[in-house]
Design an enzyme around this catalytic site. Structure first.
Site, PDB file in Angstrom:
ATOM      1  CG  ASP A 125      -1.693  -1.251   1.464  1.00 54.52           C
ATOM      2  OD1 ASP A 125      -2.103  -1.856   0.469  1.00 54.52           O
ATOM      3  OD2 ASP A 125      -1.885  -1.631   2.631  1.00 54.52           O
ATOM      4  CD  GLU A 182      -8.947  -2.868  -0.797  1.00 55.34           C
ATOM      5  OE1 GLU A 182      -9.359  -2.938   0.373  1.00 55.34           O
ATOM      6  OE2 GLU A 182      -8.192  -3.731  -1.287  1.00 55.34           O
TER       7      GLU A 182
HETATM    8  O1  FUB Z   1      -3.115  -3.573   3.561  1.00 55.38           O
HETATM    9  C1  FUB Z   1      -4.400  -3.821   4.043  1.00 55.38           C
HETATM   10  C2  FUB Z   1      -5.429  -3.518   3.017  1.00 55.38           C
HETATM   11  O2  FUB Z   1      -5.212  -4.305   1.857  1.00 55.38           O
HETATM   12  C3  FUB Z   1      -5.412  -2.107   2.492  1.00 55.38           C
HETATM   13  O3  FUB Z   1      -5.934  -1.170   3.391  1.00 55.38           O
HETATM   14  C4  FUB Z   1      -6.143  -2.289   1.240  1.00 55.38           C
HETATM   15  O4  FUB Z   1      -6.079  -1.221   0.355  1.00 55.38           O
HETATM   16  C5  FUB Z   1      -5.506  -3.542   0.706  1.00 55.38           C
HETATM   17  O5  FUB Z   1      -4.301  -3.277   0.040  1.00 55.38           O
END
Ligand code: FUB
Length: 341
Positions: free
Chosen positions: A32, A242
């Site tokens: 991320d 997301e």
């Molecule tokens: O790293 C945890 C979660 O997985 C992140 O918040 C999302 O965007 C995904 O990458």
């Protein structure tokens, strides 16, 4: 823009996958990556993946991260420095579990680290921590940002100095549980579960000048199609899941995001930082591993995407960050990126 070095060539020869780029660091697992240029240097704010023995599930419980490390480099391709622990979950008063994807903003000599974390009731909210140094250490505020919820804050400061936070993520990111404006602990585990209704949108809020509170109401960063219609819940190739990011190019606002269970990076373009954004296509094919999460920066006249895959571990929850070039085409599109062949 495709970078192939001798290591990737030998992977091809041995019948393994060919990677567009190599992990920036291999001493820890990172994911991320939110990249920024501060004082001419590149700082990367990633999640710090660890093995905590939790079995993989749709709720994302296996992403059980406990601290953040900040990485920096003087230039793309240069030496990467790991600045050590910048913020530890034990120093966050409201912490329950799971420090997920962070981002950072700078204002008037202070760096603000925004981070999603579950509170003691297992509900995600977004916290803020401050430092005078872009590499930390950061000190967390005693409580989450009032009115914040869900995950994946991405902060963008416009040319007029206004800063906006984009946030949210469905499934394990809990966005669907806030559909009525307050948390529904018995709500859906995935999405709205209404295929023909508009999909949930990412959220956007302007930050107050103190950078620690929302200035006014949280709004929808709406994604619409070229006919002005909302993207529907069933449209898993286009709907927001997301991992949002905002960058401005040629006066247009490029809202980029992950489609989650279809593993694409997609983009939508708007005339204002709060949208609406017109869906424009996908710009990165799936990486190795379930999640795909990125950031985009410009440095020395070139654009780059920071992203992650699971090249080092082969495990979805133990990721490694990477960088490669990103190209805007003369007709206002983003060129497709193929992370593997
Ligand atoms: O790293 C945890 C979660 O997985 C992140 O918040 C999302 O965007 C995904 O990458």
């Amino acid at each position: 823009a495709k970078q192939v070095n001798s290591e990737t060539e030998s992977k091809v020869d041995s019948g393994k996958k060919e990677y567009l780029s190599q992990p920036l660091i291999s001493s820890i697992y990172t994911a991320d990556p939110s990249a920024h240029v501060f004082n001419g240097k590149i700082y990367i704010y990633p999640s710090h993946d660890v093995e905590s023995g939790i079995k993989e599930n749709d709720n994302g419980d296996h992403f059980n991260m406990r601290d953040y490390h900040i990485l920096s480099m003087d230039s793309i391709g240069g030496k990467v420095t790991d600045h050590g622990v910048a913020l530890d979950i034990k120093d966050i008063p409201w912490a329950g579990r799971q420090l997920w994807a962070p981002d950072v903003a700078f204002k008037d000599g202070t760096y603000y680290l925004y981070f999603p974390l579950k509170d003691k009731n297992d509900v995600f909210a977004i916290g803020v921590a401050t430092s005078k140094n872009p590499a930390g250490p950061f000190k967390a505020e005693p409580k989450p940002i009032p009115g914040s919820f869900s995950i994946d804050p991405a902060v963008f400061t416009d040319d007029d100095g206004s800063t906006y936070m984009y946030f949210g993520g469905i499934w394990g990111g809990q966005l669907q549980r806030w559909k009525e404006g307050k948390y529904d602990a018995n709500g859906s585990k995935t999405d709205l579960q209404r295929d023909d209704a508009p999909a949930l949108n990412c959220k956007v809020a302007k930050l107050k000048p103190n950078m620690k509170e929302f200035d006014g109401a949280v709004k929808d960063a709406a994604i619409i199609d070229s006919a002005g219609k909302p993207i529907l819940g069933k449209d898993h190739n286009r709907r927001f899941f997301e991992g949002s990011w905002m960058h401005k190019f040629n006066g247009k606002y490029f809202f980029t995001y992950s489609t989650g269970d279809t593993h694409l990076l997609a983009y939508a373009i708007g005339d204002k930082p709060i949208g609406p954004f017109v869906y424009a296509g996908t710009f990165m094919q799936p990486v190795e591993g379930w999640t795909t999460h990125h950031s985009i920066i410009e440095i020395k006249g070139k654009w780059y995407i920071f992203y992650h895959d699971t090249q080092l571990s082969g495990k979805t929850h133990l990721r490694n960050v990477k960088v490669t070039e990103l190209n805007h085409t003369p007709d206002g599109k983003i060129e497709m990126i193929y992370p593997n062949k």
